[in-house]
Scaffold this active site. Sequence first.
Site, PDB file in Angstrom:
ATOM      1  N   ASN A  11       0.825  -1.211   0.000  1.00  0.00           N
ATOM      2  CA  ASN A  11       0.000   0.000   0.000  1.00  0.00           C
ATOM      3  C   ASN A  11       0.855   1.256   0.000  1.00  0.00           C
ATOM      4  O   ASN A  11       1.921   1.300   0.597  1.00  0.00           O
ATOM      5  CB  ASN A  11      -0.928   0.001   1.220  1.00  0.00           C
ATOM      6  CG  ASN A  11      -1.872  -1.178   1.198  1.00  0.00           C
ATOM      7  OD1 ASN A  11      -2.006  -1.837   0.167  1.00  0.00           O
ATOM      8  ND2 ASN A  11      -2.504  -1.464   2.307  1.00  0.00           N
TER       9      ASN A  11
ATOM     10  N   HIS B  67       5.731  -0.699  -2.881  1.00  0.00           N
ATOM     11  CA  HIS B  67       5.243   0.079  -4.021  1.00  0.00           C
ATOM     12  C   HIS B  67       5.309   1.588  -3.787  1.00  0.00           C
ATOM     13  O   HIS B  67       4.627   2.347  -4.475  1.00  0.00           O
ATOM     14  CB  HIS B  67       3.809  -0.357  -4.380  1.00  0.00           C
ATOM     15  CG  HIS B  67       3.733  -1.774  -4.872  1.00  0.00           C
ATOM     16  ND1 HIS B  67       2.566  -2.502  -4.930  1.00  0.00           N
ATOM     17  CD2 HIS B  67       4.708  -2.603  -5.327  1.00  0.00           C
ATOM     18  CE1 HIS B  67       2.812  -3.716  -5.404  1.00  0.00           C
ATOM     19  NE2 HIS B  67       4.107  -3.807  -5.648  1.00  0.00           N
TER      20      HIS B  67
ATOM     21  N   CYS C  14      12.200  12.959  -8.090  1.00  0.00           N
ATOM     22  CA  CYS C  14      12.695  13.556  -9.327  1.00  0.00           C
ATOM     23  C   CYS C  14      12.918  12.460 -10.370  1.00  0.00           C
ATOM     24  O   CYS C  14      13.505  11.415 -10.060  1.00  0.00           O
ATOM     25  CB  CYS C  14      14.003  14.295  -9.036  1.00  0.00           C
ATOM     26  SG  CYS C  14      14.798  14.908 -10.535  1.00  0.00           S
TER      27      CYS C  14
ATOM     28  N   CYS D 223      17.272  12.873 -10.884  1.00  0.00           N
ATOM     29  CA  CYS D 223      18.277  12.608  -9.826  1.00  0.00           C
ATOM     30  C   CYS D 223      17.695  11.812  -8.652  1.00  0.00           C
ATOM     31  O   CYS D 223      18.413  11.522  -7.705  1.00  0.00           O
ATOM     32  CB  CYS D 223      18.902  13.917  -9.348  1.00  0.00           C
ATOM     33  SG  CYS D 223      17.817  14.915  -8.291  1.00  0.00           S
TER      34      CYS D 223
ATOM     35  N   CYS E  57      12.106  19.678  -9.578  1.00  0.00           N
ATOM     36  CA  CYS E  57      13.026  19.222  -8.534  1.00  0.00           C
ATOM     37  C   CYS E  57      13.848  20.413  -8.012  1.00  0.00           C
ATOM     38  O   CYS E  57      14.375  21.196  -8.810  1.00  0.00           O
ATOM     39  CB  CYS E  57      13.943  18.155  -9.125  1.00  0.00           C
ATOM     40  SG  CYS E  57      15.293  17.683  -8.046  1.00  0.00           S
TER      41      CYS E  57
ATOM     42  N   GLY F 130      -5.345  -9.118   3.069  1.00  0.00           N
ATOM     43  CA  GLY F 130      -6.010  -8.164   2.167  1.00  0.00           C
ATOM     44  C   GLY F 130      -5.300  -7.916   0.859  1.00  0.00           C
ATOM     45  O   GLY F 130      -5.291  -6.791   0.373  1.00  0.00           O
TER      46      GLY F 130
END
Length: 247
Positions: A109, A126, A134, A137, A155, A195
């Site tokens: 999640n 994830h 960025c 970089c 950035c 889940g």
Amino acid sequence: MQATAKQLISDELRRRFQKANNVLVLTGAGVSAESGVPTFRGGGHTAVWKGMPFEVISSAGMLERDLPAVWEWFNYRRGLLAALQPNPAHEAIARWQDRFDRFTLVTQNIDGLHQAAGSRGVIELHGSIWRARCVRCRETENVREMKVNDGAQACLACASPMRPDVVLFGEMLPLGAFEQAAGKAESCDLCFVVGTSAVVYPAAAIPEIARAAGAYVVEVNPERTPLSDLCDEVLMGKAGEILLLLG
Ligand code: BJW
Ligand code: ZN
């Protein structure tokens, strides 16, 4: 509630839960469902954004083609998530951290609700919707305070565009995250899979690794998944209700 607890939690699982000293929990979108976070696949619906299935809008290809559209999608979801709170499943998992000698929480999640419930050292496979990164970089920035209507920012280090710091389909996981989770899975003695539809790899390989290394694997989900047959126990129901039965 007592009758349900007796039916669902086997004596074997109670014994293992009492004695375990190395526990790993893998969570997916279902653990946040009771907080009001929509799942990706559960419930028979596929999330769609402006006519695009989420596999399309949350993909590496879309990021290359249309970064502003990707920001719009994540800004929209950030707006929804900002008002939501951890639920009893997040809270139970946070309590477990102090109950076992060794404890690892691995989540797919990006919503940050485990941390909001007090979990520490969470392995986020994830990424996080609350960070931007960025494209050049890889400098990261906290976007929690960013107004939901703000678009992509430049950035601060190199002026290249920022992107949501989440792992889209077809992208690699954060450096070392899977390896760290897989290492913990190899040494745990009890593994909970909570889940997740267990169809997205390499995350779905974590319980497979734990099982192959001899761990007792328990799935918590109202529906069966491709992983169910591999599990030692399948506790069918909502995470917020079932995890409380364990303690
Ligand atoms: C409840 C409940 C309640 C409801 N209580 N439960 C092998 C074959 C083919 C393709 C691949 C392959 N190996 C890898 C791939 C590619 C791909 C993949 O796995 N595809 C499959 C779908 C086939 N994987 C990748 O692209 C990954 N990267 C990668 O492999 O890199 C190497 C590589 C690079 C280039 C080319 C090839 C390889 C990256 C995957 C990134 C996934 N990203 C997303 C989107 C994040 C951003 C965003 O949010 O938009 O992550 S996809 C989406 O799925 C999200 C989730 O984290 C992930 C998993 O979903 P999850 O958590 O399981 O949720 P649901 O909705 O699926 O399930 C909810 C469950 O909860 C259900 O079971 C309900 O029943 C249950 N539930 N209420 C408990 N109250
Ligand atoms: Zn930069």
